[in-house]
Design a protein around this motif. Sequence first.
Motif, PDB file in Angstrom:
ATOM      1  N   ILE A 118       0.844  -1.205   0.000  1.00  0.00           N
ATOM      2  CA  ILE A 118       0.000   0.000   0.000  1.00  0.00           C
ATOM      3  C   ILE A 118       0.875   1.249   0.000  1.00  0.00           C
ATOM      4  O   ILE A 118       0.642   2.190  -0.768  1.00  0.00           O
ATOM      5  CB  ILE A 118      -0.954   0.003   1.218  1.00  0.00           C
ATOM      6  CG1 ILE A 118      -1.990  -1.118   1.087  1.00  0.00           C
ATOM      7  CG2 ILE A 118      -1.656   1.358   1.360  1.00  0.00           C
ATOM      8  CD1 ILE A 118      -2.834  -1.324   2.322  1.00  0.00           C
ATOM      9  N   TYR A 119       1.891   1.241   0.850  1.00  0.00           N
ATOM     10  CA  TYR A 119       2.810   2.381   0.939  1.00  0.00           C
ATOM     11  C   TYR A 119       3.504   2.613  -0.406  1.00  0.00           C
ATOM     12  O   TYR A 119       3.639   3.751  -0.869  1.00  0.00           O
ATOM     13  CB  TYR A 119       3.832   2.108   2.036  1.00  0.00           C
ATOM     14  CG  TYR A 119       4.789   3.252   2.319  1.00  0.00           C
ATOM     15  CD1 TYR A 119       4.341   4.413   2.950  1.00  0.00           C
ATOM     16  CD2 TYR A 119       6.128   3.162   1.963  1.00  0.00           C
ATOM     17  CE1 TYR A 119       5.211   5.452   3.224  1.00  0.00           C
ATOM     18  CE2 TYR A 119       7.006   4.201   2.228  1.00  0.00           C
ATOM     19  CZ  TYR A 119       6.540   5.343   2.865  1.00  0.00           C
ATOM     20  OH  TYR A 119       7.404   6.373   3.121  1.00  0.00           O
ATOM     21  N   GLU A 125       2.506   7.316  -9.286  1.00  0.00           N
ATOM     22  CA  GLU A 125       1.521   8.122 -10.016  1.00  0.00           C
ATOM     23  C   GLU A 125       0.775   7.273 -11.045  1.00  0.00           C
ATOM     24  O   GLU A 125       0.113   7.799 -11.929  1.00  0.00           O
ATOM     25  CB  GLU A 125       2.223   9.296 -10.722  1.00  0.00           C
ATOM     26  CG  GLU A 125       2.847  10.302  -9.773  1.00  0.00           C
ATOM     27  CD  GLU A 125       1.824  10.919  -8.818  1.00  0.00           C
ATOM     28  OE1 GLU A 125       0.678  11.144  -9.242  1.00  0.00           O
ATOM     29  OE2 GLU A 125       2.177  11.158  -7.648  1.00  0.00           O
ATOM     30  N   HIS A 126       0.886   5.958 -10.925  1.00  0.00           N
ATOM     31  CA  HIS A 126       0.248   5.062 -11.892  1.00  0.00           C
ATOM     32  C   HIS A 126      -1.274   5.169 -11.798  1.00  0.00           C
ATOM     33  O   HIS A 126      -1.835   5.301 -10.712  1.00  0.00           O
ATOM     34  CB  HIS A 126       0.685   3.615 -11.630  1.00  0.00           C
ATOM     35  CG  HIS A 126       0.451   2.691 -12.777  1.00  0.00           C
ATOM     36  ND1 HIS A 126      -0.807   2.242 -13.120  1.00  0.00           N
ATOM     37  CD2 HIS A 126       1.303   2.155 -13.687  1.00  0.00           C
ATOM     38  CE1 HIS A 126      -0.720   1.453 -14.172  1.00  0.00           C
ATOM     39  NE2 HIS A 126       0.552   1.379 -14.542  1.00  0.00           N
ATOM     40  N   THR A 127      -1.949   5.092 -12.938  1.00  0.00           N
ATOM     41  CA  THR A 127      -3.408   5.215 -12.947  1.00  0.00           C
ATOM     42  C   THR A 127      -4.097   4.079 -12.194  1.00  0.00           C
ATOM     43  O   THR A 127      -5.237   4.220 -11.764  1.00  0.00           O
ATOM     44  CB  THR A 127      -3.928   5.225 -14.400  1.00  0.00           C
ATOM     45  OG1 THR A 127      -3.430   4.065 -15.086  1.00  0.00           O
ATOM     46  CG2 THR A 127      -3.479   6.475 -15.129  1.00  0.00           C
ATOM     47  N   ALA A 128      -3.390   2.971 -12.015  1.00  0.00           N
ATOM     48  CA  ALA A 128      -3.997   1.816 -11.337  1.00  0.00           C
ATOM     49  C   ALA A 128      -3.757   1.818  -9.834  1.00  0.00           C
ATOM     50  O   ALA A 128      -4.179   0.893  -9.148  1.00  0.00           O
ATOM     51  CB  ALA A 128      -3.441   0.519 -11.925  1.00  0.00           C
ATOM     52  N   CYS A 131      -6.655   1.089  -7.416  1.00  0.00           N
ATOM     53  CA  CYS A 131      -7.104  -0.305  -7.444  1.00  0.00           C
ATOM     54  C   CYS A 131      -6.237  -1.173  -6.533  1.00  0.00           C
ATOM     55  O   CYS A 131      -6.750  -2.002  -5.768  1.00  0.00           O
ATOM     56  CB  CYS A 131      -7.053  -0.845  -8.871  1.00  0.00           C
ATOM     57  SG  CYS A 131      -8.112   0.027 -10.036  1.00  0.00           S
ATOM     58  N   PHE A 132      -4.926  -0.987  -6.626  1.00  0.00           N
ATOM     59  CA  PHE A 132      -4.024  -1.791  -5.804  1.00  0.00           C
ATOM     60  C   PHE A 132      -4.135  -1.421  -4.331  1.00  0.00           C
ATOM     61  O   PHE A 132      -4.097  -2.301  -3.454  1.00  0.00           O
ATOM     62  CB  PHE A 132      -2.579  -1.625  -6.294  1.00  0.00           C
ATOM     63  CG  PHE A 132      -2.272  -2.432  -7.518  1.00  0.00           C
ATOM     64  CD1 PHE A 132      -1.933  -3.773  -7.425  1.00  0.00           C
ATOM     65  CD2 PHE A 132      -2.339  -1.859  -8.782  1.00  0.00           C
ATOM     66  CE1 PHE A 132      -1.658  -4.529  -8.558  1.00  0.00           C
ATOM     67  CE2 PHE A 132      -2.070  -2.601  -9.928  1.00  0.00           C
ATOM     68  CZ  PHE A 132      -1.728  -3.943  -9.813  1.00  0.00           C
ATOM     69  N   ASP A 138      -8.157  -4.450   1.457  1.00  0.00           N
ATOM     70  CA  ASP A 138      -9.123  -5.540   1.634  1.00  0.00           C
ATOM     71  C   ASP A 138      -8.416  -6.842   2.036  1.00  0.00           C
ATOM     72  O   ASP A 138      -8.898  -7.588   2.902  1.00  0.00           O
ATOM     73  CB  ASP A 138      -9.916  -5.775   0.344  1.00  0.00           C
ATOM     74  CG  ASP A 138     -11.013  -4.738   0.135  1.00  0.00           C
ATOM     75  OD1 ASP A 138     -11.305  -3.993   1.083  1.00  0.00           O
ATOM     76  OD2 ASP A 138     -11.563  -4.668  -0.974  1.00  0.00           O
ATOM     77  N   LEU A 139      -7.280  -7.127   1.410  1.00  0.00           N
ATOM     78  CA  LEU A 139      -6.527  -8.332   1.751  1.00  0.00           C
ATOM     79  C   LEU A 139      -6.020  -8.287   3.187  1.00  0.00           C
ATOM     80  O   LEU A 139      -6.041  -9.299   3.902  1.00  0.00           O
ATOM     81  CB  LEU A 139      -5.348  -8.504   0.791  1.00  0.00           C
ATOM     82  CG  LEU A 139      -5.698  -8.957  -0.631  1.00  0.00           C
ATOM     83  CD1 LEU A 139      -4.469  -8.838  -1.529  1.00  0.00           C
ATOM     84  CD2 LEU A 139      -6.212 -10.398  -0.630  1.00  0.00           C
TER      85      LEU A 139
END
Length: 285
Positions: A118-119, A125-128, A131-132, A138-139
Amino acid sequence: MSVIDNIRFTFLYIDLYSMGRTWVYPESVIPYNIFRYIVKGKAEFCIDNEEILVEENQIVYIPSGCSMSCHALSDTFEFFSIRFTTSVFYEGEDVLKEYYGIPRVTENMGEDSFFREIYRWVKTEHTAKKCFVRGYLDLLIGSLSVRGEKIDREKGEIKSAEYDLEKIKKRAMKTKKQIDSRVQIVADYIVLHPKERYTPERMANMAELSKQRFSSLFKENMGKTPMEYVREIRLTTAARALLVSNDNINDIAYEVGYEDANYFIREFKSAFGFTPNQYRRVARE
């Protein structure tokens, strides 16, 4: 769909902190949920008057609304701290404890990788990245929930409160309750469009129900009135913006649907106990 299926987690902020022995966090009411993974050192946390000693390789869960203070007990105290909110709230209940069985302190068995991922993604700056970040949060919650159940089974313990008949009935009703699809559609739309103008009449029209029926159904399903929900979504969205951006307060207020910045500041302080500027400063200390 049950209540637990309707619970979503909104990531707010993560950082890695390194403190010395003199570090003290004064007693404060915490306006969001926190997970802290202790990377190095020891400290004493006081959560709702319960004193807890924490040390390296442990994960501490700090629920929203609790009173917390803490201080270091070692020359170096280093930890990751994740802040997040839940989409479902029932007054007087700790959602992650009641529905997910997450204990106050858990020994790390690989969950540190979720904190680190997460960190890492937050810094890109990735668009995804959103989502990650959502996926790893959640994980993390799922892993801690499974671990909590395992600990209870291994100890063979069932807390005496769980034998209280009224509490069992209340919990069972909430867990089995179905979320009405008409309410779900409106609630999801508000999350995606917090800036729009909402009234009970407009939301009832979106659900194709009378105002009275919609308001009653929404409160029954979500545990709050439609306008309370709108306010909560707007302020939660603003809280996240304060932590992940350097946008000024007026712009943030406007982006979440407040035309009067002074009114937004009053509403924010009422909800979180801090003005927006104080919230941003304290959260980053």
